[in-house]
Design a protein around this motif. Structure first.
Motif, PDB file in Angstrom:
ATOM      1  N   LEU A  71       0.911  -1.196  -0.020  1.00  0.00           N
ATOM      2  CA  LEU A  71       0.155  -0.007   0.130  1.00  0.00           C
ATOM      3  C   LEU A  71       0.931   1.202   0.133  1.00  0.00           C
ATOM      4  CD1 LEU A  71      -2.505  -1.126   2.713  1.00  0.00           C
ATOM      5  CD2 LEU A  71      -2.960  -1.068   0.179  1.00  0.00           C
ATOM      6  N   VAL A  72       2.276   1.197   0.311  1.00  0.00           N
ATOM      7  CA  VAL A  72       3.159   2.246   0.176  1.00  0.00           C
ATOM      8  C   VAL A  72       3.558   2.712  -0.974  1.00  0.00           C
ATOM      9  CG1 VAL A  72       5.182   3.227   1.220  1.00  0.00           C
ATOM     10  CG2 VAL A  72       3.883   1.640   2.624  1.00  0.00           C
ATOM     11  N   ARG A  73       3.488   3.722  -1.544  1.00  0.00           N
ATOM     12  CA  ARG A  73       3.915   4.404  -2.721  1.00  0.00           C
ATOM     13  C   ARG A  73       5.225   4.070  -2.903  1.00  0.00           C
ATOM     14  NH1 ARG A  73       3.622   9.527  -0.704  1.00  0.00           N
ATOM     15  NH2 ARG A  73       5.869  10.797  -0.824  1.00  0.00           N
ATOM     16  N   ARG A  74       5.618   3.781  -4.296  1.00  0.00           N
ATOM     17  CA  ARG A  74       7.110   3.579  -4.540  1.00  0.00           C
ATOM     18  C   ARG A  74       8.007   4.516  -4.432  1.00  0.00           C
ATOM     19  NH1 ARG A  74       7.320  -0.991  -8.417  1.00  0.00           N
ATOM     20  NH2 ARG A  74       5.020  -1.706  -8.887  1.00  0.00           N
ATOM     21  N   PRO A  75       9.039   4.114  -3.952  1.00  0.00           N
ATOM     22  CA  PRO A  75      10.054   5.190  -3.590  1.00  0.00           C
ATOM     23  C   PRO A  75      10.339   5.954  -4.969  1.00  0.00           C
ATOM     24  CG  PRO A  75      11.145   3.144  -3.698  1.00  0.00           C
ATOM     25  CD  PRO A  75       9.714   2.985  -3.646  1.00  0.00           C
ATOM     26  N   GLY A  76      10.869   7.476  -4.665  1.00  0.00           N
ATOM     27  CA  GLY A  76      11.158   8.268  -5.820  1.00  0.00           C
ATOM     28  C   GLY A  76      12.660   7.866  -6.271  1.00  0.00           C
ATOM     29  N   ALA A  77      12.767   8.164  -7.543  1.00  0.00           N
ATOM     30  CA  ALA A  77      14.168   7.941  -8.050  1.00  0.00           C
ATOM     31  C   ALA A  77      15.400   8.578  -7.071  1.00  0.00           C
ATOM     32  CB  ALA A  77      14.326   8.636  -9.681  1.00  0.00           C
ATOM     33  N   ARG A  78      16.374   7.756  -7.134  1.00  0.00           N
ATOM     34  CA  ARG A  78      17.654   8.064  -6.409  1.00  0.00           C
ATOM     35  C   ARG A  78      18.489   8.869  -7.244  1.00  0.00           C
ATOM     36  NH1 ARG A  78      17.663   2.562  -6.651  1.00  0.00           N
ATOM     37  NH2 ARG A  78      19.770   2.695  -7.691  1.00  0.00           N
ATOM     38  N   SER A  79      19.055   9.954  -6.073  1.00  0.00           N
ATOM     39  CA  SER A  79      20.058  10.747  -6.706  1.00  0.00           C
ATOM     40  C   SER A  79      21.139   9.892  -7.327  1.00  0.00           C
ATOM     41  CB  SER A  79      20.239  11.711  -5.870  1.00  0.00           C
ATOM     42  OG  SER A  79      20.961  11.199  -4.676  1.00  0.00           O
ATOM     43  N   GLY A  80      21.647  10.498  -8.360  1.00  0.00           N
ATOM     44  CA  GLY A  80      23.061   9.835  -8.839  1.00  0.00           C
ATOM     45  C   GLY A  80      22.564   8.450  -9.600  1.00  0.00           C
ATOM     46  N   ALA A  81      21.276   8.265  -9.829  1.00  0.00           N
ATOM     47  CA  ALA A  81      20.966   6.829 -10.282  1.00  0.00           C
ATOM     48  C   ALA A  81      21.532   6.589 -11.605  1.00  0.00           C
ATOM     49  CB  ALA A  81      19.385   6.585 -10.292  1.00  0.00           C
ATOM     50  N   GLY A  82      21.734   7.717 -12.377  1.00  0.00           N
ATOM     51  CA  GLY A  82      22.439   7.168 -13.849  1.00  0.00           C
ATOM     52  C   GLY A  82      23.848   7.272 -14.087  1.00  0.00           C
ATOM     53  N   ALA A  83      24.547   7.591 -12.680  1.00  0.00           N
ATOM     54  CA  ALA A  83      26.077   7.381 -12.624  1.00  0.00           C
ATOM     55  C   ALA A  83      26.680   5.961 -12.649  1.00  0.00           C
ATOM     56  CB  ALA A  83      26.549   8.176 -11.277  1.00  0.00           C
ATOM     57  N   ARG A  84      27.850   5.944 -13.014  1.00  0.00           N
ATOM     58  CA  ARG A  84      28.705   4.728 -13.189  1.00  0.00           C
ATOM     59  C   ARG A  84      28.457   4.000 -11.877  1.00  0.00           C
ATOM     60  NH1 ARG A  84      33.631   2.600 -12.482  1.00  0.00           N
ATOM     61  NH2 ARG A  84      34.204   4.642 -11.630  1.00  0.00           N
TER      62      ARG A  84
END
Length: 421
Positions: A181-194
């Protein structure tokens, strides 16, 4: 998937945490009763060591996984794997102690992921102004399940140890429902980094503490209290049995006081304003130690229960503020690792303490150890305040007022960098 308001989000996390904790309580009570019926106390110690040591060794890696993986999937997987482990334990309970021990270890390793994953998920979906209340609410789980989980485990174990462990598996699986029932967490900062290696991620959790003095101070005081309080359950049982000459009913009453007082302390902590967090945290360590030491002076059950209540209310304040203070200056990408590092060091030292105090108790007695550990809690609380907490007020308030700044500046030393242990 429905979007749940902040209060309902915290309720969902609280329910999942309570079911998770309740399942562990029921399993442990049932397993311990079964082992003691069929083997010796030394066998129980071996089972407990086998079941808990792998989780401690795995905990730093669990935090790194929480920082680099989808925490929602990780949390749900933790619950399912624990439920399956408990089913395996129940089905193979009578095949010898090796099988329950191995499933105990698997359950503990899966549970190790839950703490850092929950904390990251919570901070992703609860706004900064609601995190103190959320941490305080989750702090009440410990007290609640001390009462409910232990009582339920005892009642079910009296009926059937295997049946009790299967019931624990059902509770564990039920923890999945509120998490859905809990919404999905937001995108993590730096998710696109190596992405760095897992080893590098784990090491970073240790090295980055040099730039996070407030978090470092919470970890060291956790280590200190882990050593002081690691033998808490043994000391409490010995106090009730030998000093008060009480029965199992008396001990149960003391545990009810323990749980209720912890809930009250957590509720009190939720009402503290931000400027009072750090002094309140230090004072709670002092009150906790003073009440614990004083409890061992008289031999009166009523007076002892009142002092235990004061001690555990102070513990509830500490539990409720601990995560808020620990993570206040920690960047978002490091919260899982710092949380798991705190839990690992505390848990490891607690088990070392249990072994050390087992020998000391035989030599000097319950009263001397109780008085010494109580005074030690007062000392570490004062040391934390004068070496770090007193000078961190401005940094702490800025971090809570501007959480985005902490996430953008991961290694600022700040005013605590000088003179902090």
């Amino acid at each position: 998937m429905p979007v749940v308001p902040a209060r309902r989000t915290v309720t969902a996390f609280w329910t999942a945490s309570a079911l998770n904790s309740g399942a562990t309580w029921v399993m442990q009570v049932a397993l311990f009763v079964y082992v003691l019926r069929h083997a010796s106390p030394s066998a129980l110690a071996a089972v407990q060591l086998t079941g808990t040591l792998p989780a401690l060794l795995w905990m730093p890696f669990a935090g790194a996984f929480a920082d680099r993986s989808g925490v929602r999937l990780l949390a749900l997987t933790s619950m399912v794997v624990q439920a399956l482990s408990l089913c395996g334990m129940a089905l193979l309970l009578k095949s010898g102690l090796w099988a329950p021990s191995l499933f105990y270890a698997l359950q503990g390793a899966a549970n190790a992921v839950w703490g850092p994953a929950r904390q990251r998920w919570l901070y992703s979906v609860v706004p900064p102004e609601g995190r103190q209340a959320a941490n305080a609410a989750l702090g009440s789980v410990s007290g609640t399940m001390t009462i409910v989980g232990a009582a339920l485990g005892g009642a079910l174990a009296a009926w059937s140890a295997g049946g009790a462990i299967l019931a624990a598996a059902g509770l564990q699986l039920a923890a999945v429902v509120p998490l859905l029932l809990v919404r999905r967490p937001g995108a993590r900062s730096g998710a696109g980094a190596r992405r760095a290696s897992l080893r590098s991620d784990v090491l970073e959790g240790f090295t980055v503490l040099r730039g996070l003095p407030l978090a470092r101070s919470v970890i060291w005081i956790g280590i200190a209290w882990g050593f002081i309080g690691g033998a808490y359950n043994v000391l409490l049982a010995a106090y009730v049995t030998y000093q008060l000459h009480g029965s199992s009913v008396t001990l149960a009453v003391f545990y009810v006081v323990d749980g209720a007082a912890t809930i009250i302390g957590s509720a009190l902590a939720a009402r503290l304003s931000t400027p009072r967090h750090l002094p309140g945290y230090a004072i709670a360590y002092g009150v906790q130690g003073a009440a614990w030491a004083a409890m061992f002076l008289p031999g009166n059950a009523l007076f002892g229960a009142v002092l235990l209540g004061g001690m555990r209310a102070a513990s509830g304040v500490i539990i409720a503020l601990d995560s808020t203070i620990l993570l206040s200056t920690v960047p978002e990408r490091l919260r899982g690792r710092i949380t798991s590092l705190h839990l690992t060091t505390y848990g490891g030292v607690s088990r070392l303490s249990l072994a050390v105090f087992g020998g000391i108790l035989a030599a000097v007695g319950t009263r001397a150890v109780g008085l010494t550990t109580g005074v030690a809690s007062v000392v570490v609380g004062a040391a934390w305040w004068f070496t770090g907490g007193r000078g961190a007020g401005a940094l702490y308030q800025r971090a809570l007022a501007s959480p985005d700044a902490a996430e953008a500046a991961p290694a600022a030393t700040g005013p605590l960098g000088k003179g902090t242990p």
